[in-house]
Design a protein around this motif. Structure first.
Motif, PDB file in Angstrom:
ATOM      1  N   CYS A 170      12.367  20.430   6.371  1.00 45.48           N
ATOM      2  CA  CYS A 170      11.349  20.654   5.345  1.00 45.48           C
ATOM      3  C   CYS A 170      10.701  19.305   5.074  1.00 45.48           C
ATOM      4  O   CYS A 170      11.317  18.427   4.470  1.00 45.48           O
TER       5      CYS A 170
ATOM      6  N   THR B  77      14.952  19.676  -3.541  1.00 45.36           N
ATOM      7  CA  THR B  77      14.471  20.598  -2.519  1.00 45.36           C
ATOM      8  C   THR B  77      15.497  21.701  -2.318  1.00 45.36           C
ATOM      9  O   THR B  77      16.695  21.433  -2.211  1.00 45.36           O
TER      10      THR B  77
ATOM     11  N   TRP C 299      16.440  25.533  -0.344  1.00 41.66           N
ATOM     12  CA  TRP C 299      16.193  26.484   0.730  1.00 41.66           C
ATOM     13  C   TRP C 299      16.490  27.891   0.214  1.00 41.66           C
ATOM     14  O   TRP C 299      17.524  28.115  -0.422  1.00 41.66           O
TER      15      TRP C 299
ATOM     16  N   ARG D 252      14.292  37.650  -2.100  1.00 41.36           N
ATOM     17  CA  ARG D 252      14.466  36.258  -1.689  1.00 41.36           C
ATOM     18  C   ARG D 252      15.705  35.701  -2.383  1.00 41.36           C
ATOM     19  O   ARG D 252      15.886  35.867  -3.595  1.00 41.36           O
TER      20      ARG D 252
ATOM     21  N   TYR E 198      12.606  29.600   3.653  1.00 41.27           N
ATOM     22  CA  TYR E 198      11.580  28.861   2.945  1.00 41.27           C
ATOM     23  C   TYR E 198      12.195  27.643   2.258  1.00 41.27           C
ATOM     24  O   TYR E 198      13.331  27.703   1.792  1.00 41.27           O
ATOM     25  N   CYS E 199      11.428  26.574   2.154  1.00 40.41           N
ATOM     26  CA  CYS E 199      11.841  25.481   1.289  1.00 40.41           C
ATOM     27  C   CYS E 199      10.919  25.446   0.081  1.00 40.41           C
ATOM     28  O   CYS E 199       9.749  25.824   0.155  1.00 40.41           O
ATOM     29  N   ALA E 200      11.483  25.004  -1.018  1.00 41.24           N
ATOM     30  CA  ALA E 200      10.759  24.976  -2.284  1.00 41.24           C
ATOM     31  C   ALA E 200      11.251  23.800  -3.108  1.00 41.24           C
ATOM     32  O   ALA E 200      12.416  23.411  -3.020  1.00 41.24           O
TER      33      ALA E 200
ATOM     34  N   SER F  66      11.838  21.774  -6.806  1.00 36.86           N
ATOM     35  CA  SER F  66      12.077  21.949  -8.233  1.00 36.86           C
ATOM     36  C   SER F  66      12.277  20.561  -8.841  1.00 36.86           C
ATOM     37  O   SER F  66      12.751  19.652  -8.168  1.00 36.86           O
TER      38      SER F  66
ATOM     39  N   PRO G 203      14.031  31.878  -7.711  1.00 43.60           N
ATOM     40  CA  PRO G 203      12.728  31.711  -7.032  1.00 43.60           C
ATOM     41  C   PRO G 203      11.537  31.728  -7.984  1.00 43.60           C
ATOM     42  O   PRO G 203      10.584  30.975  -7.796  1.00 43.60           O
TER      43      PRO G 203
ATOM     44  N   TYR H  89       6.333  25.262  -6.098  1.00 46.45           N
ATOM     45  CA  TYR H  89       5.932  24.654  -4.832  1.00 46.45           C
ATOM     46  C   TYR H  89       6.764  25.217  -3.696  1.00 46.45           C
ATOM     47  O   TYR H  89       7.977  25.039  -3.654  1.00 46.45           O
ATOM     48  N   TRP H  90       6.088  25.870  -2.777  1.00 44.05           N
ATOM     49  CA  TRP H  90       6.736  26.531  -1.646  1.00 44.05           C
ATOM     50  C   TRP H  90       6.056  26.146  -0.345  1.00 44.05           C
ATOM     51  O   TRP H  90       4.831  25.976  -0.300  1.00 44.05           O
TER      52      TRP H  90
ATOM     53  N   GLY I  53       7.244  29.873   5.465  1.00 39.92           N
ATOM     54  CA  GLY I  53       8.569  30.116   5.989  1.00 39.92           C
ATOM     55  C   GLY I  53       8.685  29.891   7.480  1.00 39.92           C
ATOM     56  O   GLY I  53       7.693  29.817   8.211  1.00 39.92           O
TER      57      GLY I  53
END
Length: 122
Positions: A21, A33, A35, A44, A94-96, A98, A106, A111-112, A115
């Protein structure tokens, strides 16, 4: 924060993959970060997360002991090493981002990245 996940593919059960990512943006090094993954017809779900400094790391029970999350802040990249893969791990990953620490919800994350598909054959 902009995120780009990569590294997915097709692998046999018991095999390994490493997801990456890559992040960009002014405050990228202050973000945790995470997953997540989503299989067809399922919600999800959180897989793993690491704080910006790697001090706080969390895993879901379903991947603990098989997956390892790590980060290279010099490269603004977070990795998810996935070993002993099972067909049940098949999903889009997916990575996002926080703020500061991992977040398992989720809906809390703004910010995403796009995938990357992981398919594990039996």
């Amino acid at each position: 924060v902009q995120l780009q996940a990569s590294g997915g593919g097709l692998v046999q059960a018991g095999g390994s993959l490493r997801l990456s990512c890559a992040a960009s943006g002014e405050t990228v090094n202050t973000y945790a970060t995470n997953w997540f993954r989503q299989a067809p017809g399922k919600e999800r779900e959180f897989v793993a997360g690491t704080s910006w400094n790697g001090r706080y790391i969390e895993y879901s029970d379903s991947v603990k002991g098989r997956f390892t999350i790590s980060r290279d802040n010099a490269k603004n990249t977070v990795y998810l090493q996935m070993n002993s893969l099972k067909p049940g791990d098949t999903a889009v990953y997916y990575c996002a981002a926080s703020p500061r620490v991992p977040n398992r919800t989720p809906g809390d994350l703004d910010y995403w990245g796009k995938g990357t598909q992981v398919t594990v054959s039996s």
